[in-house]
Design a protein around this motif. Sequence first.
Motif, PDB file in Angstrom:
ATOM      1  N   ASN A  14       0.881  -1.208   0.193  1.00  0.00           N
ATOM      2  CA  ASN A  14      -0.069  -0.360  -0.116  1.00  0.00           C
ATOM      3  C   ASN A  14       0.822   1.300   0.105  1.00  0.00           C
ATOM      4  O   ASN A  14       0.315   1.895  -0.082  1.00  0.00           O
ATOM      5  N   LYS A  15       2.971   1.189   0.106  1.00  0.00           N
ATOM      6  CA  LYS A  15       3.526   1.652   0.286  1.00  0.00           C
ATOM      7  C   LYS A  15       5.098   1.440  -0.491  1.00  0.00           C
ATOM      8  O   LYS A  15       4.697   0.657   0.064  1.00  0.00           O
ATOM      9  N   TYR A  16       5.730   2.817  -0.501  1.00  0.00           N
ATOM     10  CA  TYR A  16       6.304   2.256  -0.745  1.00  0.00           C
ATOM     11  C   TYR A  16       6.999   1.599   0.414  1.00  0.00           C
ATOM     12  O   TYR A  16       6.965   2.104   1.432  1.00  0.00           O
ATOM     13  N   VAL A  17       8.093   0.492   0.200  1.00  0.00           N
ATOM     14  CA  VAL A  17       8.770   0.019   1.411  1.00  0.00           C
ATOM     15  C   VAL A  17       9.894  -1.206   1.033  1.00  0.00           C
ATOM     16  O   VAL A  17      10.638  -0.914  -0.283  1.00  0.00           O
ATOM     17  N   GLU A  18      10.622  -1.218   1.553  1.00  0.00           N
ATOM     18  CA  GLU A  18      12.124  -1.943   1.627  1.00  0.00           C
ATOM     19  C   GLU A  18      12.011  -2.846   1.755  1.00  0.00           C
ATOM     20  O   GLU A  18      11.486  -3.908   2.715  1.00  0.00           O
ATOM     21  N   LEU A  19      12.794  -3.591   0.727  1.00  0.00           N
ATOM     22  CA  LEU A  19      12.403  -5.320   1.004  1.00  0.00           C
ATOM     23  C   LEU A  19      13.575  -6.312   1.849  1.00  0.00           C
ATOM     24  O   LEU A  19      14.709  -5.576   1.158  1.00  0.00           O
ATOM     25  N   THR A  20      13.913  -7.192   2.136  1.00  0.00           N
ATOM     26  CA  THR A  20      14.467  -7.438   2.791  1.00  0.00           C
ATOM     27  C   THR A  20      15.249  -8.610   1.781  1.00  0.00           C
ATOM     28  O   THR A  20      14.216  -8.956   0.437  1.00  0.00           O
ATOM     29  N   PRO A  21      16.409  -9.265   2.152  1.00  0.00           N
ATOM     30  CA  PRO A  21      17.009 -10.523   1.508  1.00  0.00           C
ATOM     31  C   PRO A  21      15.430 -11.465   1.061  1.00  0.00           C
ATOM     32  O   PRO A  21      14.805 -12.132   2.300  1.00  0.00           O
ATOM     33  N   HIS A  22      15.043 -11.813   0.039  1.00  0.00           N
ATOM     34  CA  HIS A  22      14.219 -13.083   0.124  1.00  0.00           C
ATOM     35  C   HIS A  22      14.677 -14.349  -0.579  1.00  0.00           C
ATOM     36  O   HIS A  22      15.780 -14.627  -1.658  1.00  0.00           O
ATOM     37  N   ILE A  23      14.234 -15.244  -0.512  1.00  0.00           N
ATOM     38  CA  ILE A  23      14.486 -16.901  -0.329  1.00  0.00           C
ATOM     39  C   ILE A  23      13.168 -16.927  -1.578  1.00  0.00           C
ATOM     40  O   ILE A  23      12.827 -17.442  -0.994  1.00  0.00           O
ATOM     41  N   VAL A  24      13.984 -17.876  -2.293  1.00  0.00           N
ATOM     42  CA  VAL A  24      13.319 -18.689  -3.981  1.00  0.00           C
ATOM     43  C   VAL A  24      13.696 -19.570  -3.971  1.00  0.00           C
ATOM     44  O   VAL A  24      14.356 -20.158  -3.917  1.00  0.00           O
ATOM     45  N   ARG A  25      12.632 -20.686  -3.671  1.00  0.00           N
ATOM     46  CA  ARG A  25      12.667 -21.885  -3.381  1.00  0.00           C
ATOM     47  C   ARG A  25      11.508 -22.443  -4.612  1.00  0.00           C
ATOM     48  O   ARG A  25      10.446 -23.170  -4.767  1.00  0.00           O
ATOM     49  N   LEU A  26      12.026 -22.327  -6.080  1.00  0.00           N
ATOM     50  CA  LEU A  26      11.137 -22.457  -6.882  1.00  0.00           C
ATOM     51  C   LEU A  26      11.593 -22.854  -8.411  1.00  0.00           C
ATOM     52  O   LEU A  26      11.327 -23.082  -9.217  1.00  0.00           O
ATOM     53  N   ARG A  27      12.626 -23.666  -8.247  1.00  0.00           N
ATOM     54  CA  ARG A  27      13.727 -23.572  -9.454  1.00  0.00           C
ATOM     55  C   ARG A  27      13.625 -25.291  -8.938  1.00  0.00           C
ATOM     56  O   ARG A  27      13.987 -26.272  -7.918  1.00  0.00           O
ATOM     57  N   PRO A  28      13.097 -26.552 -10.521  1.00  0.00           N
ATOM     58  CA  PRO A  28      12.610 -27.904 -10.159  1.00  0.00           C
ATOM     59  C   PRO A  28      13.847 -28.259  -9.968  1.00  0.00           C
ATOM     60  O   PRO A  28      15.183 -27.962 -10.628  1.00  0.00           O
ATOM     61  N   ARG A  29      13.970 -30.083  -9.170  1.00  0.00           N
ATOM     62  CA  ARG A  29      15.309 -30.445  -8.394  1.00  0.00           C
ATOM     63  C   ARG A  29      15.542 -30.910 -10.057  1.00  0.00           C
ATOM     64  O   ARG A  29      14.915 -31.638 -10.779  1.00  0.00           O
ATOM     65  N   SER A  30      16.765 -31.603 -10.451  1.00  0.00           N
ATOM     66  CA  SER A  30      17.567 -32.727 -10.708  1.00  0.00           C
ATOM     67  C   SER A  30      17.915 -33.675 -10.325  1.00  0.00           C
ATOM     68  O   SER A  30      18.580 -33.686  -8.923  1.00  0.00           O
ATOM     69  N   ASP A  31      17.398 -34.695 -10.584  1.00  0.00           N
ATOM     70  CA  ASP A  31      17.225 -36.133  -9.822  1.00  0.00           C
ATOM     71  C   ASP A  31      17.491 -37.103 -10.344  1.00  0.00           C
ATOM     72  O   ASP A  31      16.906 -37.450 -12.022  1.00  0.00           O
ATOM     73  N   ALA A  32      17.177 -38.732  -9.473  1.00  0.00           N
ATOM     74  CA  ALA A  32      16.864 -39.766 -10.744  1.00  0.00           C
ATOM     75  C   ALA A  32      15.647 -39.244 -11.009  1.00  0.00           C
ATOM     76  O   ALA A  32      15.400 -40.394 -11.995  1.00  0.00           O
ATOM     77  N   PHE A  33      15.078 -38.893 -10.585  1.00  0.00           N
ATOM     78  CA  PHE A  33      13.531 -38.442 -11.313  1.00  0.00           C
ATOM     79  C   PHE A  33      12.674 -37.904 -12.062  1.00  0.00           C
ATOM     80  O   PHE A  33      11.589 -38.189 -12.740  1.00  0.00           O
ATOM     81  N   GLN A  34      13.444 -36.717 -12.650  1.00  0.00           N
ATOM     82  CA  GLN A  34      13.246 -35.215 -13.003  1.00  0.00           C
ATOM     83  C   GLN A  34      14.482 -34.503 -13.643  1.00  0.00           C
ATOM     84  O   GLN A  34      15.547 -34.940 -13.047  1.00  0.00           O
TER      85      GLN A  34
END
Length: 281
Positions: A14-34
């Motif tokens: 609703n107003k300008y804010v300062e963002l803290t560091p963000h962790i993004v866990r949206l990278r699909p993994r690579s392993d034996a199944f994908q």
Amino acid sequence: MIYQIAHTTIYTYNKYVELTPHIVRLRPRSDAFQTLQDFAIDVVPEPKGISAIVDLNGNDVLKLWFDEPTKELKIKVSSQVETHCHNPFNYLLEPWAMKLPIADYPAPILRHLQPYIEGRVDPAAVQLAQEIWHGSRGEILTFLSDLNQRIYRTCRYTIRETGAAFPPGITWRQQAGSCRDLTVLFMEACRAMGLATRFVSGYQEGDLNNSDRHLHAWAEVYLPGGGWRGYDPTQNLAISDRNIALVSSAIPEYASPINGSFRGRGAYSQMKYDLSIEKLC
């Protein structure tokens, strides 16, 4: 199967804010199944920096940090993933791991699995586990299948886009919950029988003609001789090639898709997202 995934998350303030560091866990993994064939991320406002991190759980995550105030944060990821697990039961259990409860893990294995077994197990999950164990005669695969089915048939699925998973006692008493609630109930029932489990965040193929898409959650159980194997109590499925895993953790909060906060007196945020999953072949 090969899937093309586009996932956009937008936070408005609703107003300008300062963002803290963000962790993004949206990278699909690579392993034996994908296998992750392609991945891209686009962030507005442009971060001051992005670093790739392998976290404590072995997940590939991204850390973003910012240096300018903003009234919006938009994170868009695009992924192409090929899945390989056509038969989720293609393994051979160790002879000592055929019956429950498992009480005789070899010491080296137990040291590795301890974080996935330990924890205060809710009494409701203990009672459920004991009932299923009795009916399954202690057969480990029968127990897992029956537990999956009991939660699926008993609990009504609800959509709850934000918030931590409910304690298992609440989910079982209400006989309803989101996919993460049902997953945590499944996990704690497994842990009551000495089975190591972890929480998985990801995507599920579902109805490709339905545009109303959501992130999904399920559990993985460590089966000696079979490794980590997925069970989805929301769908009553053993996980095969129609699920795409992002990250996993013994602690569900560490599998949440995006973590971060903002600073600004009197500021508040709203979130919306758009998710599309296309099966290419």
